[in-house]
Design an enzyme around this catalytic site. Structure first.
Site, mmCIF file in Angstrom:
data_model
loop_
_atom_site.group_PDB
_atom_site.id
_atom_site.type_symbol
_atom_site.label_atom_id
_atom_site.label_comp_id
_atom_site.label_asym_id
_atom_site.label_seq_id
_atom_site.Cartn_x
_atom_site.Cartn_y
_atom_site.Cartn_z
ATOM 1 N N HIS A 96 -11.935 99.745 -96.727
ATOM 2 C CA HIS A 96 -11.097 99.687 -97.923
ATOM 3 C C HIS A 96 -9.998 98.634 -97.774
ATOM 4 O O HIS A 96 -8.995 98.686 -98.489
ATOM 5 C CB HIS A 96 -10.467 101.054 -98.186
ATOM 6 C CG HIS A 96 -11.474 102.117 -98.509
ATOM 7 N ND1 HIS A 96 -11.291 103.443 -98.165
ATOM 8 C CD2 HIS A 96 -12.678 102.066 -99.124
ATOM 9 C CE1 HIS A 96 -12.330 104.153 -98.561
ATOM 10 N NE2 HIS A 96 -13.183 103.336 -99.153
ATOM 11 N N HIS A 97 -10.178 97.678 -96.852
ATOM 12 C CA HIS A 97 -9.144 96.648 -96.686
ATOM 13 C C HIS A 97 -9.006 95.816 -97.951
ATOM 14 O O HIS A 97 -7.943 95.269 -98.236
ATOM 15 C CB HIS A 97 -9.451 95.755 -95.481
ATOM 16 C CG HIS A 97 -10.543 94.757 -95.700
ATOM 17 N ND1 HIS A 97 -11.872 95.115 -95.737
ATOM 18 C CD2 HIS A 97 -10.507 93.410 -95.905
ATOM 19 C CE1 HIS A 97 -12.612 94.033 -95.945
ATOM 20 N NE2 HIS A 97 -11.814 92.997 -96.057
ATOM 21 N N ARG A 98 -10.090 95.714 -98.699
ATOM 22 C CA ARG A 98 -10.071 95.119 -100.033
ATOM 23 C C ARG A 98 -10.853 96.038 -100.966
ATOM 24 O O ARG A 98 -11.830 96.663 -100.562
ATOM 25 C CB ARG A 98 -10.715 93.728 -100.039
ATOM 26 C CG ARG A 98 -9.886 92.629 -99.383
ATOM 27 C CD ARG A 98 -10.540 91.289 -99.660
ATOM 28 N NE ARG A 98 -9.921 90.178 -98.983
ATOM 29 C CZ ARG A 98 -8.880 89.490 -99.430
ATOM 30 N NH1 ARG A 98 -8.314 89.843 -100.580
ATOM 31 N NH2 ARG A 98 -8.395 88.461 -98.764
ATOM 32 N N LYS A 102 -18.267 96.990 -102.283
ATOM 33 C CA LYS A 102 -19.432 96.349 -102.913
ATOM 34 C C LYS A 102 -20.663 96.512 -102.046
ATOM 35 O O LYS A 102 -20.603 96.320 -100.831
ATOM 36 C CB LYS A 102 -19.152 94.845 -103.104
ATOM 37 C CG LYS A 102 -20.196 94.147 -103.962
ATOM 38 C CD LYS A 102 -19.927 94.411 -105.413
ATOM 39 C CE LYS A 102 -20.981 93.811 -106.324
ATOM 40 N NZ LYS A 102 -22.256 94.549 -106.311
ATOM 41 N N ASP A 131 -16.002 84.713 -98.168
ATOM 42 C CA ASP A 131 -14.732 84.805 -98.903
ATOM 43 C C ASP A 131 -14.885 85.485 -100.262
ATOM 44 O O ASP A 131 -14.315 85.056 -101.273
ATOM 45 C CB ASP A 131 -14.108 83.416 -99.089
ATOM 46 C CG ASP A 131 -13.649 82.821 -97.768
ATOM 47 O OD1 ASP A 131 -13.108 83.569 -96.933
ATOM 48 O OD2 ASP A 131 -13.845 81.605 -97.556
ATOM 49 N N LYS A 138 -22.633 100.678 -99.374
ATOM 50 C CA LYS A 138 -24.086 100.710 -99.566
ATOM 51 C C LYS A 138 -24.490 102.099 -99.999
ATOM 52 O O LYS A 138 -23.849 103.091 -99.624
ATOM 53 C CB LYS A 138 -24.823 100.350 -98.279
ATOM 54 C CG LYS A 138 -26.188 99.725 -98.527
ATOM 55 C CD LYS A 138 -26.036 98.296 -99.046
ATOM 56 C CE LYS A 138 -27.376 97.594 -99.160
ATOM 57 N NZ LYS A 138 -27.207 96.177 -99.506
ATOM 58 N N SER A 394 -23.020 88.302 -107.392
ATOM 59 C CA SER A 394 -22.528 89.582 -107.921
ATOM 60 C C SER A 394 -21.023 89.505 -108.169
ATOM 61 O O SER A 394 -20.512 90.066 -109.147
ATOM 62 C CB SER A 394 -22.841 90.711 -106.940
ATOM 63 O OG SER A 394 -24.165 91.172 -107.096
#
EC number: 1.4.1.3
Length: 502
Positions: A96-98, A102, A131, A138, A394
């Protein structure tokens, strides 16, 4: 029709497909092959190797390595016989750092919790390498989609999506799924529709999933993105002097012999782009057989044949390989595993003849096989770099959905008008008129697919260059270099966020 059933070493040598000088690993037992680590442990082994290049503390690295959260659900579905099947579904969020997280959703009988955790882990570092500002995730549903009707698959997809909604495991700012093995545009459209039905006030709800049909908010160029990214990545590596020196190959794609394992979305489009660039795709393998032609296969004809017959076997002008895994052992310039994980392992690594291996699949090679190939001088372009084209496009689709306008709509005509004025000035200055075809080519403004492919090409070139630079500076392999870059980028995010890591 010739057949290379089982392709024994003796028959390969006799046919001139395998040199006699290669060490024979026939003494490797099945137990030793079965003893190789599971997919999740394979990834952790690769991570630990790259982590050794850093000076980060063990606690920091362990936090980056472990999966943050995983979900397992079960739900009933009535099958065509009137019985009730209990379906297992999974979703793992590695980091969850970003946000959002996805990662794709696969439908397969082989899906389990450790697999989705491994794939989620890989996604975190894949996003960082190119980046793309996402954490890794997943998901999967443990079914064979071929055993269910379209209506039943829709029920399964919607039921799974509803559970993700209830657990807050889906949303434009939370977790954004995409297609994977066994799923495609249709499943993503069902997911989008189900999410929107329960989030009617979310103006950005279209961005809850990517890989959708164009009519449901998808983006042009997404379907072929992973295969095209594989093409761009290998083409880039074939321009690097050290790669050419190590492999003995010449620059560029033209004339290269290529073997591809897997002819799904990734393998098919990769084969198409290589064929268009002048390469010879000499063998293609699927789970139920493979075919070989030293002069190259016609990819469109092969795809049409497979759609008609459900197999490659007896494709006109090609040699059958009944045991399709043996196609990996055919000598070639470039081997592209684009199927499942752990296809190259201790049991067959000695027979791998390709000079360059491009990992289009996720985790197609075990750590032991990887090290053996590196020791033998093979060049390996790792999965977290090479197959990142899918998540890159995506990301573009997600941005399109958040902006609520397709790429190119606001500026295409302005570009064309500007180019037309410039061209008319040049023509009047040099007193020469170009043909209509030449004028159209020059004046053409960028459509959505032009912008998408340009962005993908630039992303792959930059990521390959970063990986190459680190590999040379650290005197390490490309997988470790790519993972090292990803680790340091994630560390920078934690530090700038004021995390305890700082």
């Amino acid at each position: 029709m010739q057949s290379l059933a089982r392709l024994s070493r003796t028959s390969l040598v006799q046919k001139g497909l395998v040199p006699q000088t290669i060490k024979n690993y026939s003494s490797v037992s099945q137990a030793e092959i079965d003893n190789e680590p599971r997919f999740l442990e394979c990834f952790k082994t690769f991570f630990d190797k790259a982590a050794g290049l850093t000076n980060l503390k063990p606690g920091v690295l362990n936090n980056m390595k472990e999966c943050n959260v995983a979900l397992r659900v079960e739900f009933p579905i009535k099958n065509e016989h009137g019985d009730v099947d209990i379906i297992a579904g999974y979703r793992a969020q590695h980091s969850h750092h970003r946000l959002p997280c996805k990662g794709g959703i696969r439908f397969s009988e082989e899906v389990d919790l450790q697999e989705v955790m491994a794939l989620a882990s890989l996604m975190t570092y894949k996003c960082a390498v190119v980046d793309v500002p996402f954490g890794g995730a997943k998901g999967g549903v443990r079914i064979d989609p071929k055993k269910y009707t379209v209506a039943q698959r829709e029920k399964i997809t919607r039921a799974y999506t509803l559970l993700l909604c209830q657990k807050n495991f889906i949303g434009p700012g939370v977790d954004v799924p995409a297609p994977d093995m066994g799923t495609g545009e249709q499943e993503m459209a069902w997911i989008r529709d189900t999410y929107q039905a329960f989030n009617t006030n979310d103006v950005d709800s279209m961005a809850c999933v990517t890989g959708k049909p164009i009519s449901s908010g998808g983006i042009r160029g997404r379907t072929e993105a992973t295969g095209l990214g594989v093409f761009y990545g290998i083409r880039e590596f074939l321009s690097y002097e050290e790669v050419l020196k190590k492999t003995g190959l010449t620059p560029g794609i033209k004339g290269k012999s290529i073997v591809i394992q897997g002819f799904g979305n990734v393998g098919y489009f990769a084969a198409k782009f290589f064929e268009q660039a002048g390469a010879k795709v000499i063998a293609v393998a699927e789970h139920n057989g493979a075919v070989y032609n030293a002069d190259g296969l016609n990819i469109d004809a092969l795809n049409k044949y497979k759609l008609q017959h459900g197999t490659f076997i007896d494709f006109p002008g090609a040699t059958n390989i009944v045991d399709s895994v043996k196609a990996l052992e055919i000598p070639c310039d470039i081997l592209i595993p684009a199927a499942l994980e752990k296809q190259i392992h201790i049991g067959n690594v000695a027979d791998i003849q390709a000079k360059l291996i491009g990992e289009a699949a996720n985790g197609p090679m075990t750590p032991r096989a990887d090290q053996i190939l590196l020791n033998r001088g093979h060049v390996i372009i790792p999965d977290l770099l090479l197959n990142a084209g899918g998540v890159t496009v995506s990301y573009f689709e997600w941005l399109k959905n958040l902006s609520h306008v397709r790429f190119g709509r606001l500026n295409k005509k302005w570009e064309e008008s500007s180019k037309k004025l410039l061209l008319e000035f040049v023509e009047s200055t040099v007193n020469k008129k170009l043909s209509e075809a030449e004028r159209s080519l020059i004046i053409h403004g960028a459509d959505e697919i032009d912008i998408v492919r340009s962005g993908l090409e630039d992303t792959m070139q930059n990521a390959c260059a970063e990986t190459r630079k680190t590999a040379n500076e650290k005197n390490t392999d490309y997988r470790s270099a790519a993972l090292y870059n990803a680790i340091m980028k994630i560390k920078a995010v934690y530090e700038s966020s004021g995390n305890v890591f700082s």
